[in-house]
Design a protein around this motif. Structure first.
Motif, PDB file in Angstrom:
ATOM      1  N   GLU A   1       0.963  -1.332   0.054  1.00 40.30           N
ATOM      2  CA  GLU A   1      -0.126  -0.120  -0.236  1.00 40.30           C
ATOM      3  C   GLU A   1       0.841   1.154   0.091  1.00 40.30           C
ATOM      4  N   LYS A   2       1.922   1.233   0.714  1.00 42.79           N
ATOM      5  CA  LYS A   2       2.928   2.364   0.743  1.00 42.79           C
ATOM      6  C   LYS A   2       3.465   2.577  -0.753  1.00 42.79           C
ATOM      7  N   ALA A   3       3.939   1.425  -1.249  1.00 41.96           N
ATOM      8  CA  ALA A   3       4.297   1.642  -2.678  1.00 41.96           C
ATOM      9  C   ALA A   3       3.190   2.290  -3.682  1.00 41.96           C
ATOM     10  N   LEU A   4       2.207   1.691  -3.531  1.00 43.67           N
ATOM     11  CA  LEU A   4       1.136   2.458  -4.487  1.00 43.67           C
ATOM     12  C   LEU A   4       0.961   3.702  -4.131  1.00 43.67           C
ATOM     13  N   ILE A   5       0.654   4.103  -2.870  1.00 45.04           N
ATOM     14  CA  ILE A   5       0.455   5.664  -2.455  1.00 45.04           C
ATOM     15  C   ILE A   5       1.764   6.214  -3.097  1.00 45.04           C
ATOM     16  N   PHE A   6       2.991   5.935  -2.865  1.00 44.33           N
ATOM     17  CA  PHE A   6       4.123   6.482  -3.162  1.00 44.33           C
ATOM     18  C   PHE A   6       4.051   6.749  -4.758  1.00 44.33           C
ATOM     19  N   LEU A   7       3.891   5.944  -5.321  1.00 40.69           N
ATOM     20  CA  LEU A   7       3.858   5.784  -7.051  1.00 40.69           C
ATOM     21  C   LEU A   7       2.715   6.840  -7.333  1.00 40.69           C
ATOM     22  N   PHE A   8       1.489   6.729  -6.892  1.00 38.93           N
ATOM     23  CA  PHE A   8       0.557   7.829  -7.070  1.00 38.93           C
ATOM     24  C   PHE A   8       0.869   9.119  -6.868  1.00 38.93           C
ATOM     25  N   LEU A   9       1.607   9.510  -5.622  1.00 37.55           N
ATOM     26  CA  LEU A   9       2.005  10.841  -5.364  1.00 37.55           C
ATOM     27  C   LEU A   9       2.998  11.179  -6.341  1.00 37.55           C
ATOM     28  N   GLU A  10       3.729  10.312  -7.104  1.00 38.89           N
ATOM     29  CA  GLU A  10       4.659  10.761  -7.952  1.00 38.89           C
ATOM     30  C   GLU A  10       4.124  10.937  -9.332  1.00 38.89           C
ATOM     31  N   ASN A  11       2.591  10.867  -9.340  1.00 36.42           N
ATOM     32  CA  ASN A  11       1.886  11.159 -10.621  1.00 36.42           C
ATOM     33  C   ASN A  11       1.965   9.930 -11.781  1.00 36.42           C
ATOM     34  N   GLN A  12       2.430   8.776 -11.236  1.00 36.55           N
ATOM     35  CA  GLN A  12       2.546   7.894 -11.997  1.00 36.55           C
ATOM     36  C   GLN A  12       1.156   7.255 -12.554  1.00 36.55           C
ATOM     37  N   SER A  13       0.705   7.000 -13.805  1.00 37.73           N
ATOM     38  CA  SER A  13      -0.256   6.393 -14.206  1.00 37.73           C
ATOM     39  C   SER A  13      -0.581   5.037 -13.690  1.00 37.73           C
ATOM     40  N   HIS A  14      -1.797   4.493 -13.927  1.00 40.15           N
ATOM     41  CA  HIS A  14      -1.917   2.978 -13.470  1.00 40.15           C
ATOM     42  C   HIS A  14      -1.065   2.067 -14.204  1.00 40.15           C
ATOM     43  N   LYS A  15      -0.829   2.510 -15.313  1.00 42.74           N
ATOM     44  CA  LYS A  15      -0.185   1.539 -16.146  1.00 42.74           C
ATOM     45  C   LYS A  15       1.503   1.526 -15.390  1.00 42.74           C
ATOM     46  N   GLU A  16       1.847   2.543 -15.347  1.00 39.29           N
ATOM     47  CA  GLU A  16       3.304   2.711 -14.845  1.00 39.29           C
ATOM     48  C   GLU A  16       3.387   1.995 -13.313  1.00 39.29           C
ATOM     49  N   ILE A  17       2.419   2.428 -12.678  1.00 38.50           N
ATOM     50  CA  ILE A  17       2.297   1.750 -11.142  1.00 38.50           C
ATOM     51  C   ILE A  17       2.078   0.230 -11.184  1.00 38.50           C
ATOM     52  N   ALA A  18       1.492  -0.319 -12.224  1.00 34.02           N
ATOM     53  CA  ALA A  18       1.598  -1.779 -12.691  1.00 34.02           C
ATOM     54  C   ALA A  18       2.645  -2.231 -12.915  1.00 34.02           C
ATOM     55  N   GLN A  19       3.468  -1.430 -13.828  1.00 29.05           N
ATOM     56  CA  GLN A  19       4.774  -2.042 -14.297  1.00 29.05           C
ATOM     57  C   GLN A  19       5.844  -2.128 -13.203  1.00 29.05           C
ATOM     58  N   ASN A  20       5.776  -0.967 -12.363  1.00 24.64           N
ATOM     59  CA  ASN A  20       6.788  -0.930 -11.505  1.00 24.64           C
ATOM     60  C   ASN A  20       6.632  -1.883 -10.327  1.00 24.64           C
ATOM     61  N   LEU A  21       5.394  -2.384 -10.193  1.00 23.97           N
ATOM     62  CA  LEU A  21       4.989  -3.367  -8.999  1.00 23.97           C
ATOM     63  C   LEU A  21       4.942  -4.610  -9.411  1.00 23.97           C
ATOM     64  N   GLY A  22       5.048  -4.822 -10.862  1.00 25.05           N
ATOM     65  CA  GLY A  22       4.806  -6.121 -11.295  1.00 25.05           C
ATOM     66  C   GLY A  22       3.442  -6.831 -11.222  1.00 25.05           C
TER      67      GLY A  22
END
Length: 167
Positions: A118-139
């Motif tokens: 959840e921390k990773a998700l919020i971090f990437l969200f706050l970094e303005n990453q798209s859902h696609k980018e978040i998915a790629q970063n978290l696998g």
């Protein structure tokens, strides 16, 4: 070898904000944040030969930093300080420079109550990453990223509400 070191150090310097944010997101104590920062840099250096440039360096760095933070957190078996928030966090007004640092501190305290993913998700969200980018970063899949992010945002809002600091 010297050129590789120079290139690595330049990339780290250009993107060190990512490491600082991940460290703050996962550790609430300044000394622990510094330890995690160093661990992330060490893991980035170890993994640097595997960086092939097929993605942006910062994208690769997010993945390594978040994975390192999760492993570091588990390995150290650190206890999260669950201190209640001191005042209401108004994310919509977080750009107000007078209160920005204080409000960010409250956000980090609330985030400390989330689990590692959840921390990773919020971090990437706050970094303005798209859902696609978040998915790629978290696998994970894009749909899974979207669902998990929405649930995590709801959980974060509930944490703030439970501590008496509704928006």
């Amino acid at each position: 070898m010297l050129e590789t070191q120079k290139a690595f150090l330049q990339q780290i310097n250009d993107n060190k904000g990512i490491i600082h944010k991940v460290s703050k997101m996962y550790m609430d104590n300044v000394l622990d944040q510094e330890d995690l920062f160093q661990e992330i840099v060490m893991q980035l250096w170890k993994a640097y030969p595997s960086f092939k440039g097929s993605s942006k360096f910062s994208t690769w760095m997010y993945r390594v930093a978040l994975n390192t933070a999760i492993v570091f957190f588990k390995k150290e078996n650190r206890k999260i300080d669950k201190t209640p928030l001191q005042e209401q966090l108004d994310i919509a007004d977080i750009n107000d420079s007078a209160d920005k640092e204080e409000k960010l501190a409250y956000l980090y305290k609330a985030v400390q109550e989330l689990n590692q993913i959840e921390k990773a998700l919020i971090f990437l969200f706050l970094e303005n990453q798209s859902h696609k980018e978040i998915a790629q970063n978290l696998g994970i899949s894009e749909v899974n990223a979207r669902v998990k992010l929405n649930r995590t945002k709801e959980k974060l809002q509930q944490t703030i509400k439970n501590n008496g600091y509704e928006f």
